[in-house]
Scaffold this motif. Structure first.
Motif, PDB file in Angstrom:
ATOM      1  N   GLN A   1      -4.931  -0.793   5.877  1.00  0.00           N
ATOM      2  CA  GLN A   1      -3.715  -0.922   5.066  1.00  0.00           C
ATOM      3  C   GLN A   1      -3.513   0.296   4.148  1.00  0.00           C
ATOM      4  OE1 GLN A   1      -2.560  -5.061   3.960  1.00  0.00           O
ATOM      5  NE2 GLN A   1      -4.733  -5.504   4.299  1.00  0.00           N
ATOM      6  N   PRO A   2      -4.573   0.790   3.466  1.00  0.00           N
ATOM      7  CA  PRO A   2      -4.356   1.993   2.642  1.00  0.00           C
ATOM      8  C   PRO A   2      -3.874   3.197   3.469  1.00  0.00           C
ATOM      9  CG  PRO A   2      -6.379   0.905   1.988  1.00  0.00           C
ATOM     10  CD  PRO A   2      -5.904   0.189   3.224  1.00  0.00           C
TER      11      PRO A   2
ATOM     12  N   TYR B   1       0.823  -1.221   0.000  1.00  0.00           N
ATOM     13  CA  TYR B   1       0.000   0.000   0.000  1.00  0.00           C
ATOM     14  C   TYR B   1       0.854   1.266   0.000  1.00  0.00           C
ATOM     15  CZ  TYR B   1      -4.180  -2.769   0.098  1.00  0.00           C
ATOM     16  OH  TYR B   1      -5.182  -3.625  -0.278  1.00  0.00           O
TER      17      TYR B   1
ATOM     18  N   LEU C   1      -4.169  -4.867  -7.369  1.00  0.00           N
ATOM     19  CA  LEU C   1      -4.440  -3.489  -6.918  1.00  0.00           C
ATOM     20  C   LEU C   1      -4.606  -2.531  -8.103  1.00  0.00           C
ATOM     21  CD1 LEU C   1      -2.293  -2.191  -3.895  1.00  0.00           C
ATOM     22  CD2 LEU C   1      -4.746  -2.545  -4.034  1.00  0.00           C
TER      23      LEU C   1
ATOM     24  N   GLN D   1       1.479   1.755  -3.641  1.00  0.00           N
ATOM     25  CA  GLN D   1       0.313   2.360  -4.276  1.00  0.00           C
ATOM     26  C   GLN D   1       0.249   3.868  -3.997  1.00  0.00           C
ATOM     27  OE1 GLN D   1      -3.627   1.523  -2.591  1.00  0.00           O
ATOM     28  NE2 GLN D   1      -4.389   1.166  -4.650  1.00  0.00           N
TER      29      GLN D   1
END
Ligand code: NDP
Length: 315
Positions: free
Chosen positions: A252-253, A17, A46, A20
């Motif tokens: 998690q994000p 994450y 993802l 990301q």
């Protein structure tokens, strides 16, 4: 050109994450992973844009793999803007210590010694960047200044007089303090070492190189696969407990977004700092520099740990 980060252990959890979140900030990311197929799948699932990341092989438990990874990166002749030392293994149910190829206890070898060698090798690559940072994942359980670091199950982090390292850290030695094997404590010890390493990197290299060295605790990311080797009941209850009782739970994000802030945002250019958002989560919380226990800030002990580690990884 885009800024470049290396994230170790980017195939799941906080590392995935963080990748990301950094890509969303316009960064290029090298995902340094031991299982490349798993990393490809995770990135695909993802929906990460394929031109924004590269996956390279790195097994942090193996010193030769760390050196091979570094050589492969150096061959690309690129400046590195940030190294994120994130990968970790947590094996609380092991009855006997597992060993790295070099014969070291596996959680300290992976979480700490591999990152120690990697950090040393990467200093030169970081210096090719204008505003380099080296960000290390710490944890509350390694800081006895905070409540989470006082919980004596199975035992608080404690490196003793480094007797295990002085004795070569090979079988039958399994713990840094040279005492009997406790797998959950080995994880906490390894994370305390990571936090001491970051402070020692700051003391040795910040002034001369300009590299910003920091650690962070993103909150309790109770749903990552870190806990996959914990008892099944624990895995069920822990996220609920952290959400409803301690209020330490972080998704998690959000954990990835916090790492990306420390990596990329101008508010995080102080070196030698441990960043935290507190242990009880509230919406809109702002990061602050968390004070650390004496165990983690004793400069003489950090230097001794550094010298012993340098010997073990043959620097
Ligand atoms: P995960 O288990 O989800 O992720 C760990 C990552 O490390 C995985 O990508 C894993 O790879 C990788 N890894 C493990 N061993 C190796 C190895 N030998 N070589 C290369 N990579 C390896 O855990 P988290 O995301 O929760 O943990 C990430 C970091 O965050 C750790 O440093 C942890 O201490 C820290 N942290 C976590 C907290 C939490 O509550 N979860 C709280 C505070 C800090 P693979 O997929 O192949 O297993």
């Amino acid at each position: 050109t885009k800024q470049l980060a290396i994230v170790t252990g980017a195939s799941s959890g906080v590392g995935l994450y963080s990748t990301q979140a950094l890509i969303a900030k316009g960064w290029q990311v090298i995902m340094a992973c031991r299982n490349m197929e798993k990393a490809f799948q995770a990135a695909h699932d993802l929906g990460l844009p394929t031109d924004a990341y590269q996956i390279m092989h790195l097994d942090l438990g193996s010193l030769s793999s760390v050196r091979a990874f570094h050589a492969a990166f150096r061959a690309q002749n690129r400046a590195l803007d940030t190294l994120i030392s994130n990968a970790a293994t947590y094996l609380p149910q092991l009855k006997q210590p597992a060993r790295s190829p070099e014969g070291f206890e596996i959680s300290v070898a992976t979480n700490y010694l591999g990152h120690f060698l990697l950090a040393n090798l990467m200093l030169e690559d970081l210096q090719k960047s204008h505003l380099p940072r080296l960000v290390t994942l710490g944890t509350v359980t390694a800081n006895s200044e905070e409540f989470g670091g006082k919980i004596p199950i199975p035992a608080p982090a404690d490196l003793g007089e480094f007797q295990g390292l002085k004795d070569g850290f090979q079988a039958p030695v399994s713990m840094i303090d040279g005492k009997p094997f406790k797998p959950g404590k080995a994880y906490k010890d390894s994370k305390l070492c990571c936090m001491m390493m970051s402070r020692e990197l700051h003391a040795r290299y910040h002034e001369d190189t300009g590299i910003v060295f920091s650690t962070l605790y993103p909150g309790c990311v109770a749903e990552t696969p870190l806990f996959r080797n914990a008892p099944a009941l624990f895995q069920k209850v822990f996220p609920w407990f952290q959400k409803n009782i301690t209020k330490g739970y972080v998704s998690q994000p959000l954990s990835g977004a916090r790492v990306a802030q420390v990596v990329a945002d101008p508010e995080f250019t102080r070196s030698g700092v441990h960043w935290s958002w507190g242990n009880r989560q509230k919406v809109g919380q702002v990061a602050f520099a968390q004070s650390m226990s004496d165990k983690a800030t004793d400069a003489a002990r950090s230097k001794e740990l550094w010298d012993l580690s340098a010997g073990l990884v043959c620097l």
